[in-house]
Structures are given as C-alpha cells and as structure tokens.
Write an enzyme that holds these catalytic residues in place. Sequence first.
Site, short mmCIF file in Angstrom:
data_model
loop_
_atom_site.label_atom_id
_atom_site.label_comp_id
_atom_site.label_asym_id
_atom_site.label_seq_id
_atom_site.Cartn_x
_atom_site.Cartn_y
_atom_site.Cartn_z
N CYS A 161 7.70 5.57 9.20
CA CYS A 161 6.54 4.78 8.75
C CYS A 161 5.87 5.43 7.55
CB CYS A 161 5.56 4.61 9.90
SG CYS A 161 4.90 6.17 10.54
N HIS A 297 0.67 6.68 12.98
CA HIS A 297 1.43 5.61 12.32
C HIS A 297 0.90 5.38 10.91
CE1 HIS A 297 4.11 2.25 12.09
NE2 HIS A 297 3.16 1.32 12.07
N ASN A 317 2.26 -3.76 7.96
CA ASN A 317 3.02 -2.88 8.84
C ASN A 317 4.47 -2.84 8.39
OD1 ASN A 317 3.58 -1.20 10.99
ND2 ASN A 317 2.78 -2.56 12.55
#
Length: 462
Positions: A161, A297, A317
């Site tokens: 990520c 994240h 995302n």
Amino acid sequence: MGFLKPTMAILFLAMVAVSSAVDMSIISYDEKHGVSTTGGRSEAEVMSIYEAWLVKHGKAQSQNSLVEKDRRFEIFKDNLRFVDEHNEKNLSYRLGLTRFADLTNDEYRSKYLGAKMEKKGERRTSLRYEARVGDELPESIDWRKKGAVAEVKDQGGCGSCWAFSTIGAVEGINQIVTGDLITLSEQELVDCDTSYNEGCNGGLMDYAFEFIIKNGGIDTDKDYPYKGVDGTCDQIRKNAKVVTIDSYEDVPTYSEESLKKAVAHQPISIAIEAGGRAFQLYDSGIFDGSCGTQLDHGVVAVGYGTENGKDYWIVRNSWGKSWGESGYLRMARNIASSSGKCGIAIEPSYPIKNGENPPNPGPSPPSPIKPPTQCDSYYTCPESNTCCCLFEYGKYCFAWGCCPLEAATCCDDNYSCCPHEYPVCDLDQGTCLLSKNSPFSVKALKRKPATPFWSQGRKNIA
C-alpha cells in the site's frame, strides 16, 4: 442450433439470479422482504448468496476442501449478519459484502494490512501548507475531476500500500505541473526501493519519495508492470526515469486544517488505521465508524467536500474498484480529535515538483532475456522456473521437473510444487498453505519435465 437457444436462455436466467443474490446481500433483508434480518434467511438462501459472491470475486475455485469451504461459509454468514445489522441503523455509511467478506477481522488485518512502522529520523515538516488565519481555500475539491488521479489500482495480496500511496501522489503532482497524467510503476518501488522499505512486507511513503529523488525518477507502469510479489530490481527499467520529483515534505501534523490546505493544492499521501471490521466491509457513504490511530495502511487523499452538512475527505484506496465507492472511500472530516478520523492527520506527506520531466528518450531497450534455469549439466527449465528433482537416488538426481514459478517449494511427492508465498505443501489436499495450520491456501502446481541438452550441456555452463 435448436438446443443452443434454450441453453442460452437458461444461462441468462442463472446470471440474473446470481446478480440478484449479490444485490440482496448488500441491501438488508428487512428492506426487501419485510422480515427480520436475524434468522430471516434460510440456510439455502444464504448459501446462494455466498456462491454468487464467490463467483463475483473469483474465489469459486480457491477452496480445495469441504472443511475449508464450510469454515469460510460460517465466517461469511457472520459478516453478512454484521452488514445487515449495521445497515438497518441508517447511519452515514453502509457496509457490503466486499472481497474480504469470507475473512475474520484477524485474518483480514494479518493478510492485507502492514505492521505499524516508525520513521527513522526526523520528519520533514514544512510550513508550506500550515493553516493560517485568513487562508482562502475552496469549499470542496476533487482532483479526479481535474484529471490528476489515475484509475484505481489493486495491490492484491502484497502489502505494498505504501508504494501505491507514493505513486498516487507523484502521479498527481506530475499532472498538475506538466499537464500529463502518466501512470507510474509501483512494482519498481517494490523491487528496487529496499534500503528501508520491505516490498510486500510494508514500507513508508517518505522513504519511497527519497528513493525516487535519489534515483532521478521512476518508470511507467506500462514498462515496469505490477506483479504483486517481491521481485528482483530490473536495472534497465530502474534507469528509465520518465517522471521526476525534486523533493518531498510532511504536512504539519495533527491539523486537519493544514491537511485541507495541502489537499487543496495536490493529492496527498496519508496513513490511516484500516483494521476495523467496519472498514473491512465498507461499501459507501461517509465513514465515521470506530477506528484508532495505529497507522497500518497507506492511501491517497484526493479531495474533500461536504454532504448534508457532514464534512468528508475523498480517499483513493488500492483494493480495486469492487471495494467501497468504486475503489474510493469518503472519511469524516473535522472531527473532535486532532489526529483526524483513523489518524488521517498524523503522517501526511507530499512530493514537490518544480519543472518538466527529462526529454523523452524514445523507446527503451528491452530488458535482457534471462537464460534458462540450469538444473544440472544436462537439464534446464525455462527462465523464472524452479528446478525440482523428479527421481533421485542418494545424493544424485537423475530426472528433473520444472515448477513454473521462481523460488518455489518442491513438494515431497516429486510431482507438485508451491509458490514461495505459500511454502507449506499439503499433499493430502493438493494445496499450498501460507504457514502450518494456516486457513489460507492455494492449489498446488504441477511440475513439467525439464529439457535435456545432452550435446551442449557442458558448453553452456558459465
């Protein structure tokens, strides 16, 4: 031809039924049928929803035993119950059956979120975007509408990520400065940025910005495509410096107003805590659910706005378009805590770009062709394969097989092999496990015979 038309009609009706089942799983049963969600569905009905969900998310063939399927079904049922109970409350956000709906929350966190990493050394905090009295900022902004945000991407099962967050911010500032939206390579960061970052095992955006600066730029996703696994750095592609940045800075921490000022100027890399069950199953709306500040994240803030009097951030995302609002999340903004929702205001950072990119050098030469994998003096396997012995006696192997993966595990049955990410062979089930007794598994691969080269075997040995 007479048989074909009825068959197609049956298939069409089946697809409609599957689609209806998936839709029903997101809307509460009470809304659609006027009965209580708790115990409202029959076991067969929930199984139908589950089977449709498996097909939708490409998991229909991933469960290799009835025991595993039954376990996943029980977890799915529990998550479905959680989704419906939440949606009945008519809150500011809705939950749905995301790709993570057959995972417990512990499994979701361990597989898809990285451990919290502390940055070594001081942050590069700048006053550039410090909130000041008298600042005049737009009431809302959406960098997607301004052409500064690339398509939503999917990091897969790799904990990369941090690379997607970094690249998203660089893509954004590059478009703002040059007018060109160029999709850049996360895989280059995964493979090559290894001084502090750890590829699929996690990393930090600031370190990735440092890598791009020291490297003199980064390649495109087209020429260095994403694979979702740790790989060897391609030095030729690493030297293809298509997009550059000049520096990076950190937004003043614990200030949503400073973060707003930053996002008003460019997409910003942010870190959040994404481990909650509601986040796991987020579907739409303005997320104001329970979460802490254990940052695990990396994502990108690409805008902000207000809906029905409720302020929100627009967050991109990296879990594909099937999660959230087509891959995006709206998070509550201007909350009571200075850290922001889920810690969004704790570690925001951004790249700086002052001018154009280097001249386009034209097509880069292809990376050198890798030689075949050499098993011994007489057998080879194709490049990026692993040699596995098929027949051995004592210390000698008399016949070799090829596993079509790098760094694979050769199973003791002399027939199958497993990816290095799932290194434990379960010979009884024909699967590969993430670790001993792990619930995560993939189907084992078959070896293919290696190629003998009797006449030139010794000549080809370096």
